[in-house]
Motif scaffolding. Sequence first.
Motif, PDB file in Angstrom:
ATOM      1  N   GLU A   1       2.040   9.663  -6.366  1.00  0.00           N
ATOM      2  CA  GLU A   1       2.146   8.900  -5.371  1.00  0.00           C
ATOM      3  C   GLU A   1       1.602   9.779  -4.145  1.00  0.00           C
ATOM      4  OE1 GLU A   1       5.359   6.116  -3.336  1.00  0.00           O
ATOM      5  OE2 GLU A   1       6.131   8.173  -3.048  1.00  0.00           O
TER       6      GLU A   1
ATOM      7  N   ARG B   1       3.338   1.705  -0.487  1.00  0.00           N
ATOM      8  CA  ARG B   1       4.100   1.325  -1.429  1.00  0.00           C
ATOM      9  C   ARG B   1       4.555  -0.433  -1.130  1.00  0.00           C
ATOM     10  NH1 ARG B   1       9.529   5.336  -0.861  1.00  0.00           N
ATOM     11  NH2 ARG B   1       8.602   7.024  -2.150  1.00  0.00           N
TER      12      ARG B   1
ATOM     13  N   ARG C   1       2.238  -2.510  -0.859  1.00  0.00           N
ATOM     14  CA  ARG C   1       1.164  -2.987  -1.907  1.00  0.00           C
ATOM     15  C   ARG C   1       0.891  -2.494  -3.313  1.00  0.00           C
ATOM     16  NH1 ARG C   1       1.673  -6.337   1.073  1.00  0.00           N
ATOM     17  NH2 ARG C   1       0.363  -7.373   2.667  1.00  0.00           N
ATOM     18  N   ASN C   2       2.320  -2.212  -3.882  1.00  0.00           N
ATOM     19  CA  ASN C   2       2.363  -1.531  -4.948  1.00  0.00           C
ATOM     20  C   ASN C   2       1.301  -0.491  -5.706  1.00  0.00           C
ATOM     21  OD1 ASN C   2       4.534  -3.275  -5.626  1.00  0.00           O
ATOM     22  ND2 ASN C   2       3.055  -5.106  -5.727  1.00  0.00           N
ATOM     23  N   HIS C   3       1.137   0.452  -4.740  1.00  0.00           N
ATOM     24  CA  HIS C   3       0.178   1.466  -4.983  1.00  0.00           C
ATOM     25  C   HIS C   3      -1.183   1.353  -5.227  1.00  0.00           C
ATOM     26  CE1 HIS C   3       4.301   3.473  -5.354  1.00  0.00           C
ATOM     27  NE2 HIS C   3       3.999   4.368  -4.773  1.00  0.00           N
ATOM     28  N   ASP C   4      -1.553  -0.113  -4.693  1.00  0.00           N
ATOM     29  CA  ASP C   4      -2.954  -0.343  -4.626  1.00  0.00           C
ATOM     30  C   ASP C   4      -3.616   0.026  -3.468  1.00  0.00           C
ATOM     31  OD1 ASP C   4      -5.337  -1.963  -4.064  1.00  0.00           O
ATOM     32  OD2 ASP C   4      -4.582  -3.304  -5.711  1.00  0.00           O
TER      33      ASP C   4
ATOM     34  N   LYS D   1      -6.017  -2.157  -1.313  1.00  0.00           N
ATOM     35  CA  LYS D   1      -4.846  -3.324  -0.508  1.00  0.00           C
ATOM     36  C   LYS D   1      -4.197  -2.581   0.377  1.00  0.00           C
ATOM     37  CE  LYS D   1      -4.590  -6.787  -4.377  1.00  0.00           C
ATOM     38  NZ  LYS D   1      -3.736  -7.455  -5.206  1.00  0.00           N
TER      39      LYS D   1
ATOM     40  N   GLU E   1       8.304  -1.929   4.500  1.00  0.00           N
ATOM     41  CA  GLU E   1       9.247  -0.761   4.160  1.00  0.00           C
ATOM     42  C   GLU E   1      10.179  -0.182   4.989  1.00  0.00           C
ATOM     43  OE1 GLU E   1       9.634  -0.172   0.551  1.00  0.00           O
ATOM     44  OE2 GLU E   1       8.412  -2.087   0.282  1.00  0.00           O
TER      45      GLU E   1
ATOM     46  N   ASP F   1       9.686 -11.859   1.266  1.00  0.00           N
ATOM     47  CA  ASP F   1       9.074 -11.328   0.152  1.00  0.00           C
ATOM     48  C   ASP F   1      10.509 -10.728  -0.683  1.00  0.00           C
ATOM     49  OD1 ASP F   1       9.582  -8.328   0.489  1.00  0.00           O
ATOM     50  OD2 ASP F   1       8.725  -8.867   2.550  1.00  0.00           O
TER      51      ASP F   1
ATOM     52  N   ASN G   1      11.163  -8.206  -2.372  1.00  0.00           N
ATOM     53  CA  ASN G   1      11.800  -6.705  -2.105  1.00  0.00           C
ATOM     54  C   ASN G   1      12.808  -6.861  -0.848  1.00  0.00           C
ATOM     55  OD1 ASN G   1      10.382  -5.471  -4.215  1.00  0.00           O
ATOM     56  ND2 ASN G   1       8.574  -4.978  -2.708  1.00  0.00           N
TER      57      ASN G   1
END
Length: 240
Positions: free
Chosen positions: A25, A56, A58-61, A64, A185, A211, A213
Motif C-alpha cells: 500500500e 482505499r 477506490r480499492n487501491h486502483d 481511479k 474514508e 455505499d 463500506n
Amino acid sequence: MEVSKQLIVPIKDSDDKLPGSSEEERQKIKIMRASVEKEDPSSKDVDDMTIRRFLRARNHDIQKASTMFLNYLSWKRTFIPRDGFSPSQIPNQLAMKKMFMQGHDKQGRPIIVGLGARAKPVKGNESIDEFKRFIVYCMEKVSSRIPKGEDKFVLIADMDGWGYSNLDMKAHHAVAPIMEAYYPERMGKVFVTHPPYIFMLAWKLLQPLIDENTKKKVCLETTVIFFSFCRKLSQPLAIC
C-alpha cells in the motif's frame, strides 16, 4: 490521465508514519503521489494519509483513485473559500443547534454528536446550498481535529424525538455525493441511538444512497449503557 503501474519508487523511512499500511500500500501511495503531482502541483501540500484515503476508497486502483483525488482538489478550490465557510454563510443551519463537537474516543478520533430531532427540512435551492455549505463546514472542522496518525472521526446520531417532519430526502440526496466523492474514508463509526420505528423505515429508504463500506460502519445502539454514555457526552458540547 495514465498511471504507470511499473513505476518503482523507493520507500523511505517516513512511510513508517502511515500506521496500518502494508508495504504494498505504501508503494502504491508513492506511485499515486508521483502521478497526481504531475497533474496538479498543489498535491504536494497534501499528506500521505489523505492520498491513502482516496486510494482505499477506490480499492487501491491507482488510476481511479488519482482521478477521484484530482477532482477533489478542483472542487475544493472552487467550492470552499480560502479561509473556509464563516458562520455568517450558514446562519439558518447553525441556529438549529443540531451538530456538536465532543472530545475524542479512545482511538483519538474526534466525536461529532448530531441531534436528529432538531433538524428541519430545507426549502428551496438557496436552502439546499446553505445545507451543503454547513455539511462541508462541519467536515472541515472535524477533520482539522483529527490527530496525526489518524484519519477518521466518529458520529453519534441521537434520534430521540426524531420523526417524519425531520426527514429530508432532498437534502440527503444533495450531500451524499459530496461525502462520498470528497470526504472518502473519513467516517470511522456511526452510532445511532434512540432509533424510533419510523427511523428504521427511513433508513431503508436511505440505504441505496449509501455505499457498502459506509453501511458497515453504522451501528444501531439500543443498550442502556450506551444511552448513559451519550447522556454524559451532552454536557458540555462545542457547537460545530
